[in-house]
Design a protein around this motif. Structure first.
Motif, PDB file in Angstrom:
ATOM      1  N   ASP A 181     -19.550  55.221  14.847  1.00  0.00           N
ATOM      2  CA  ASP A 181     -19.852  53.437  14.436  1.00  0.00           C
ATOM      3  C   ASP A 181     -21.404  53.297  13.922  1.00  0.00           C
ATOM      4  O   ASP A 181     -22.125  52.110  13.776  1.00  0.00           O
TER       5      ASP A 181
ATOM      6  N   LYS B 282     -15.909  45.669  18.639  1.00  0.00           N
ATOM      7  CA  LYS B 282     -15.802  46.871  19.532  1.00  0.00           C
ATOM      8  C   LYS B 282     -16.243  47.184  21.139  1.00  0.00           C
ATOM      9  O   LYS B 282     -17.315  46.540  21.290  1.00  0.00           O
TER      10      LYS B 282
ATOM     11  N   ALA C 281     -22.527  54.611  21.292  1.00  0.00           N
ATOM     12  CA  ALA C 281     -22.396  54.506  20.150  1.00  0.00           C
ATOM     13  C   ALA C 281     -22.553  55.787  19.990  1.00  0.00           C
ATOM     14  O   ALA C 281     -23.034  56.706  20.097  1.00  0.00           O
TER      15      ALA C 281
END
Ligand code: AMP
Length: 114
Positions: A57, A45, A53
């Motif tokens: 995540d 990703k 993030a």
């Protein structure tokens, strides 16, 4: 959106010395190593950096942290020790805008050298 350099490496559009890959991440040797072992652990990703993030995540970040130890063991630096570095943004010295963790070992990182 244009792929990042590390997405191109993960997708094997650019060659690399890959040491590990799975569905969430890849790990390959740094092209300009600063120690005998210098590996970059990269999520597939394309998060620009750690500040991008989110809670979404969490599983990915946890996966990466667990892979650090696995990769260190696989390349033989878990016992001797190593350094992990995560550069963020300009002042952090980040040059590739795709989150990555440096795993650096194979020599002493002690400073001053002792
Ligand atoms: P950073 O400065 O934290 O963004 O780290 C980026 C790292 O990517 C540097 O250590 C570079 O040597 C490394 N690097 C750049 N291009 C490549 C490449 N094609 N293959 C492997 N490592 C690379």
């Amino acid at each position: 959106m244009e792929k990042t350099l590390f997405q191109k490496i993960a997708d094997k559009e650019i060659p690399s010395d890959m040491v590990y890959e799975d569905e969430m991440c890849v790990a390959f040797r740094d092209i300009s190593p600063s120690a005998p072992v210098h590996i970059l652990l990269v999520p597939r990703k394309p998060l620009r950096d750690i500040t991008c993030a989110t809670a979404e995540d969490a599983a990915l970040l946890s996966h990466l942290m667990l892979k650090v130890g696995d990769i260190a063991r696989a390349v033989g630096i878990a016992e001797s020790g190593f350094r992990t570095v995560l550069n963020t943004g300009e002042d952090g010295g980040q040059t590739v805008p795709h989150l990555h963790i440096h795993i650096i070992g194979g020599r002493s990182m002690q400073w001053p050298p002792g």
